[in-house]
Design a protein around this motif. Structure first.
Motif, PDB file in Angstrom:
ATOM      1  N   MET A  12      74.610  37.417 -13.091  1.00 26.83           N
ATOM      2  CA  MET A  12      74.102  38.734 -13.507  1.00 26.83           C
ATOM      3  C   MET A  12      74.060  39.707 -12.331  1.00 26.83           C
ATOM      4  SD  MET A  12      71.067  38.599 -16.385  1.00 26.83           S
ATOM      5  CE  MET A  12      69.889  38.239 -15.154  1.00 26.83           C
ATOM      6  N   VAL A  13      73.634  39.232 -11.168  1.00 20.50           N
ATOM      7  CA  VAL A  13      73.572  40.094  -9.986  1.00 20.50           C
ATOM      8  C   VAL A  13      74.968  40.547  -9.604  1.00 20.50           C
ATOM      9  CG1 VAL A  13      73.076  40.109  -7.507  1.00 20.50           C
ATOM     10  CG2 VAL A  13      71.396  39.194  -9.104  1.00 20.50           C
ATOM     11  N   ARG A  14      75.940  39.630  -9.594  1.00 18.89           N
ATOM     12  CA  ARG A  14      77.320  39.996  -9.266  1.00 18.89           C
ATOM     13  C   ARG A  14      77.879  41.015 -10.255  1.00 18.89           C
ATOM     14  NH1 ARG A  14      77.832  34.212  -7.715  1.00 18.89           N
ATOM     15  NH2 ARG A  14      78.251  34.222  -5.485  1.00 18.89           N
ATOM     16  N   ALA A  15      77.609  40.822 -11.534  1.00 23.25           N
ATOM     17  CA  ALA A  15      78.094  41.761 -12.547  1.00 23.25           C
ATOM     18  C   ALA A  15      77.451  43.133 -12.376  1.00 23.25           C
ATOM     19  CB  ALA A  15      77.816  41.216 -13.946  1.00 23.25           C
ATOM     20  N   LEU A  16      76.160  43.164 -12.075  1.00 17.82           N
ATOM     21  CA  LEU A  16      75.461  44.430 -11.875  1.00 17.82           C
ATOM     22  C   LEU A  16      76.007  45.172 -10.662  1.00 17.82           C
ATOM     23  CD1 LEU A  16      73.190  46.356 -12.712  1.00 17.82           C
ATOM     24  CD2 LEU A  16      71.635  44.979 -11.320  1.00 17.82           C
ATOM     25  N   VAL A  22      82.066  49.886  -8.993  1.00 23.40           N
ATOM     26  CA  VAL A  22      83.230  50.394  -9.716  1.00 23.40           C
ATOM     27  C   VAL A  22      82.846  51.597 -10.577  1.00 23.40           C
ATOM     28  CG1 VAL A  22      85.026  49.807 -11.381  1.00 23.40           C
ATOM     29  CG2 VAL A  22      84.384  48.161  -9.628  1.00 23.40           C
ATOM     30  N   GLY A  23      81.673  51.533 -11.218  1.00 30.53           N
ATOM     31  CA  GLY A  23      81.206  52.665 -12.018  1.00 30.53           C
ATOM     32  C   GLY A  23      81.020  53.905 -11.167  1.00 30.53           C
ATOM     33  N   GLY A  24      80.471  53.736  -9.972  1.00 26.96           N
ATOM     34  CA  GLY A  24      80.329  54.867  -9.063  1.00 26.96           C
ATOM     35  C   GLY A  24      81.666  55.454  -8.662  1.00 26.96           C
ATOM     36  N   GLY A  25      82.644  54.600  -8.435  1.00 26.99           N
ATOM     37  CA  GLY A  25      83.991  55.074  -8.105  1.00 26.99           C
ATOM     38  C   GLY A  25      84.629  55.843  -9.246  1.00 26.99           C
ATOM     39  N   LEU A  39      74.522  57.304  -5.365  1.00 26.27           N
ATOM     40  CA  LEU A  39      73.342  56.581  -5.834  1.00 26.27           C
ATOM     41  C   LEU A  39      73.734  55.208  -6.388  1.00 26.27           C
ATOM     42  CD1 LEU A  39      70.314  56.500  -6.443  1.00 26.27           C
ATOM     43  CD2 LEU A  39      70.828  57.585  -8.636  1.00 26.27           C
ATOM     44  N   ALA A  40      74.801  55.160  -7.171  1.00 24.37           N
ATOM     45  CA  ALA A  40      75.272  53.878  -7.714  1.00 24.37           C
ATOM     46  C   ALA A  40      75.652  52.925  -6.581  1.00 24.37           C
ATOM     47  CB  ALA A  40      76.456  54.096  -8.648  1.00 24.37           C
ATOM     48  N   TYR A  41      76.323  53.445  -5.554  1.00 20.63           N
ATOM     49  CA  TYR A  41      76.703  52.619  -4.420  1.00 20.63           C
ATOM     50  C   TYR A  41      75.465  52.101  -3.689  1.00 20.63           C
ATOM     51  CZ  TYR A  41      78.618  51.125   0.007  1.00 20.63           C
ATOM     52  OH  TYR A  41      78.922  50.390   1.112  1.00 20.63           O
ATOM     53  N   LEU A  42      74.488  52.975  -3.463  1.00 20.09           N
ATOM     54  CA  LEU A  42      73.281  52.559  -2.757  1.00 20.09           C
ATOM     55  C   LEU A  42      72.487  51.527  -3.544  1.00 20.09           C
ATOM     56  CD1 LEU A  42      72.117  55.928  -1.212  1.00 20.09           C
ATOM     57  CD2 LEU A  42      73.082  53.954  -0.031  1.00 20.09           C
ATOM     58  N   VAL A  43      72.438  51.663  -4.867  1.00 21.22           N
ATOM     59  CA  VAL A  43      71.753  50.663  -5.697  1.00 21.22           C
ATOM     60  C   VAL A  43      72.460  49.316  -5.565  1.00 21.22           C
ATOM     61  CG1 VAL A  43      71.269  49.981  -8.081  1.00 21.22           C
ATOM     62  CG2 VAL A  43      70.729  52.290  -7.317  1.00 21.22           C
TER      63      VAL A  43
END
Length: 121
Positions: A12-16, A22-25, A39-43
């Motif tokens: 789950m952690v790897r998927a998140l 990738v979502g941030g990109g 923000l997505a990258y920092l999370v």
């Protein structure tokens, strides 16, 4: 298995983390919303830092560095204009670095699949 996190939690952690990176990109490329992408990258980075501390794995640092360079290249490419030759090269290079860095970070290589990491000793 010597990991502190049970296998389903690790998956789950790897998927998140992969979704954050990738979502941030994708957000950066499609909507040019760099604050949201950052923000997505920092999370994702924060989740990985916590997981690396818990699991004692140092290889993640290399993946985080590659993905960070990918973000910089991607941002510079979009700022330069991805319709230009230089901008397109930076965008493509950024995407490649982002993907490679993400794979290095989240994919279990070698002995990590068994819960040990050769780079920690």
């Amino acid at each position: 298995m010597t990991d502190s996190l049970p296998a389903p939690v690790g998956v789950m952690v790897r998927a998140l983390v992969a979704a954050c990176f990738v979502g941030g990109g994708v957000v950066a490329l499609l909507d040019q919303r760099f604050v949201l992408a950052g923000l997505a990258y920092l999370v994702g980075y924060t989740i990985l830092a916590a997981a690396a501390i818990i699991q004692g794995q140092r290889r993640r640092g290399a993946g985080l560095s590659l993905s960070g360079l990918g973000w910089v290249s991607l941002a510079l490419g979009v700022a330069a204009g991805d319709a230009t030759e230089t901008g397109l090269a930076l965008v493509v290079g950024g995407v490649v670095l982002l993907v490679v860095g993400t794979v290095v970070v989240v994919w279990p290589f070698g002995n990590e699949a068994t819960g040990t990491d050769e780079t920690t000793g």
